[in-house]
Design a protein around this motif. Sequence first.
Motif, short mmCIF file in Angstrom:
data_model
loop_
_atom_site.label_atom_id
_atom_site.label_comp_id
_atom_site.label_asym_id
_atom_site.label_seq_id
_atom_site.Cartn_x
_atom_site.Cartn_y
_atom_site.Cartn_z
N ALA A 172 0.84 -1.21 0.00
CA ALA A 172 0.00 0.00 0.00
C ALA A 172 0.87 1.25 0.00
N VAL A 173 1.94 1.22 0.79
CA VAL A 173 2.86 2.36 0.83
C VAL A 173 3.52 2.56 -0.53
N ALA A 174 3.99 1.47 -1.16
CA ALA A 174 4.60 1.59 -2.48
C ALA A 174 3.60 2.13 -3.50
N ALA A 175 2.37 1.64 -3.43
CA ALA A 175 1.34 2.13 -4.35
C ALA A 175 1.10 3.62 -4.17
N ALA A 176 1.13 4.09 -2.92
CA ALA A 176 0.95 5.52 -2.66
C ALA A 176 2.10 6.33 -3.27
N ILE A 177 3.31 5.83 -3.16
CA ILE A 177 4.45 6.52 -3.77
C ILE A 177 4.29 6.60 -5.28
N PHE A 178 3.91 5.50 -5.90
CA PHE A 178 3.72 5.52 -7.35
C PHE A 178 2.59 6.46 -7.75
N HIS A 179 1.52 6.45 -6.99
CA HIS A 179 0.38 7.34 -7.27
C HIS A 179 0.81 8.80 -7.17
N ALA A 180 1.60 9.11 -6.14
CA ALA A 180 2.07 10.49 -5.97
C ALA A 180 3.04 10.90 -7.08
N LEU A 181 3.89 9.97 -7.50
CA LEU A 181 4.88 10.29 -8.55
C LEU A 181 4.26 10.38 -9.93
N TYR A 182 3.29 9.50 -10.21
CA TYR A 182 2.85 9.32 -11.60
C TYR A 182 1.40 9.70 -11.86
N GLY A 183 0.64 10.01 -10.81
CA GLY A 183 -0.73 10.46 -11.02
C GLY A 183 -1.69 9.31 -11.26
N GLY A 184 -2.73 9.58 -12.06
CA GLY A 184 -3.77 8.60 -12.30
C GLY A 184 -4.67 8.44 -11.09
N GLU A 185 -5.29 7.27 -11.01
CA GLU A 185 -6.15 6.95 -9.87
C GLU A 185 -5.44 5.98 -8.94
N ALA A 186 -5.82 6.00 -7.68
CA ALA A 186 -5.20 5.08 -6.72
C ALA A 186 -5.35 3.63 -7.18
N ALA A 187 -6.49 3.30 -7.76
CA ALA A 187 -6.74 1.93 -8.20
C ALA A 187 -5.77 1.48 -9.29
N ASP A 188 -5.15 2.44 -10.00
CA ASP A 188 -4.17 2.08 -11.04
C ASP A 188 -2.94 1.44 -10.44
N TRP A 189 -2.65 1.73 -9.18
CA TRP A 189 -1.38 1.33 -8.56
C TRP A 189 -1.56 0.30 -7.45
N VAL A 190 -2.77 0.06 -7.04
CA VAL A 190 -3.06 -0.84 -5.92
C VAL A 190 -3.35 -2.24 -6.43
N GLY A 191 -2.71 -3.22 -5.81
CA GLY A 191 -2.97 -4.63 -6.11
C GLY A 191 -3.31 -5.39 -4.85
N ARG A 192 -3.40 -6.70 -4.97
CA ARG A 192 -3.84 -7.52 -3.84
C ARG A 192 -2.72 -7.82 -2.85
N GLY A 193 -1.48 -7.50 -3.20
CA GLY A 193 -0.38 -7.64 -2.25
C GLY A 193 -0.28 -9.04 -1.68
N THR A 194 -0.49 -9.18 -0.37
CA THR A 194 -0.40 -10.48 0.28
C THR A 194 -1.62 -11.36 0.02
N GLY A 195 -2.58 -10.84 -0.75
CA GLY A 195 -3.76 -11.64 -1.08
C GLY A 195 -5.03 -11.13 -0.44
N VAL A 196 -5.21 -9.81 -0.35
CA VAL A 196 -6.43 -9.27 0.24
C VAL A 196 -7.64 -9.63 -0.61
N ASP A 197 -8.77 -9.76 0.05
CA ASP A 197 -10.02 -10.03 -0.66
C ASP A 197 -10.54 -8.73 -1.27
N ASP A 198 -11.72 -8.79 -1.90
CA ASP A 198 -12.24 -7.61 -2.58
C ASP A 198 -12.47 -6.45 -1.62
N ALA A 199 -12.96 -6.75 -0.43
CA ALA A 199 -13.19 -5.68 0.55
C ALA A 199 -11.86 -5.06 0.97
N GLY A 200 -10.86 -5.91 1.16
CA GLY A 200 -9.54 -5.41 1.52
C GLY A 200 -8.93 -4.57 0.41
#
Length: 349
Positions: A172-200
């Motif tokens: 999540a922290v890495a995704a925030a850095i990429f979002h801040a550096l490159y713009g777009g939407e947060a969802a563009d940079w966020v993935g499931r990481g350790t395997g979060v479900d849809d709510a996570g």
Amino acid sequence: MAFSASGLPFDDIRNLFDEMPGPDEHAAEDIREREAQLTKPAGSLGQLESLAEWMGTWQGRSRPTVTRPLIAVFAASHGIAARGVSAFPPEVTHQMVQNFASGGAAVNQLCTTYELGLKVFELALDYPTGDIVETDAMDEKGCAATIAYGMEAISGGIDLVGLGEMGIGNTAVAAAIFHALYGGEAADWVGRGTGVDDAGLTRKAEAVAAAVGRIGSTRDPLEILRRLGGREIAAMVGTIIAGRMERVPVIVDGFVTTAAAAIVHAMRPDAIDHCLFAHCSAEAAHGAVLQRLGRKPLLDLGLRLGEGTGAAIAASIVRAAVATHAGMATFGDAGVAEKGSEPRPPTTH
């Protein structure tokens, strides 16, 4: 690497970007000349040839070596982890550090197999960084000190370093850095990481969006780092910088370690030319980040563990490339006929 007092804590770090040595073109030319004389068709070892040249170019050696390789794993705790952005609870960071120490993690097995050094750097695990949705991760002094700490990872004669990390919540922290550096939407940079479900995944994207929204329009990479980044990412920024200054090539592992490289790249695009990107993570946004950095990963194995696992595998390939280049006989040494020439007797010494 000592800093001199010069005002704000980040000043000395910024100054290093003006002092970075470039590639050693003389070493590169020597390596290409030797490569052309080795007992094989030109180019037949593919990327192994370019890896040997990359090593020598950044080590500043006509005969590159890999005698003291190290996988450096940086572990840190994150305030944002309390928001349920990971499939695992925050205490797993401590538990995994203990697992590294007892030799039970995946990276331990790879380092043993490939005869790589392994060192785990614990970064104030009992004191998580600030919850970046509500407050800055670090102040400038603390961030600069952590960068400086990361610079020490290459001390003691290390000649190749691979970066690894551990920290629940750090995708999540890495995704925030990429979002801040490159713009777009947060969802563009966020993935499931350790395997979060849809709510996570939804919670994670909302947290990243809020964190980046909180810091506003700042585009200063070091400010983005201190306000959003974890201590492990700051330390890896330091290792990348020190690697460049001390001519120690760096292997970047996956999604989170690439966040450190992205900060350095944003400071100066050619400041990561001494870095090899080990693999393309299964974390969906990693490929997009690598494209923005203009880097092609060495491997694509579907990895998403972190810990430096991809860096360890890549280091074994780099070591093989260097050993092949150094150990092969030339046509003259072996008495093997070159393309379009007559065979000749072996050279005697």
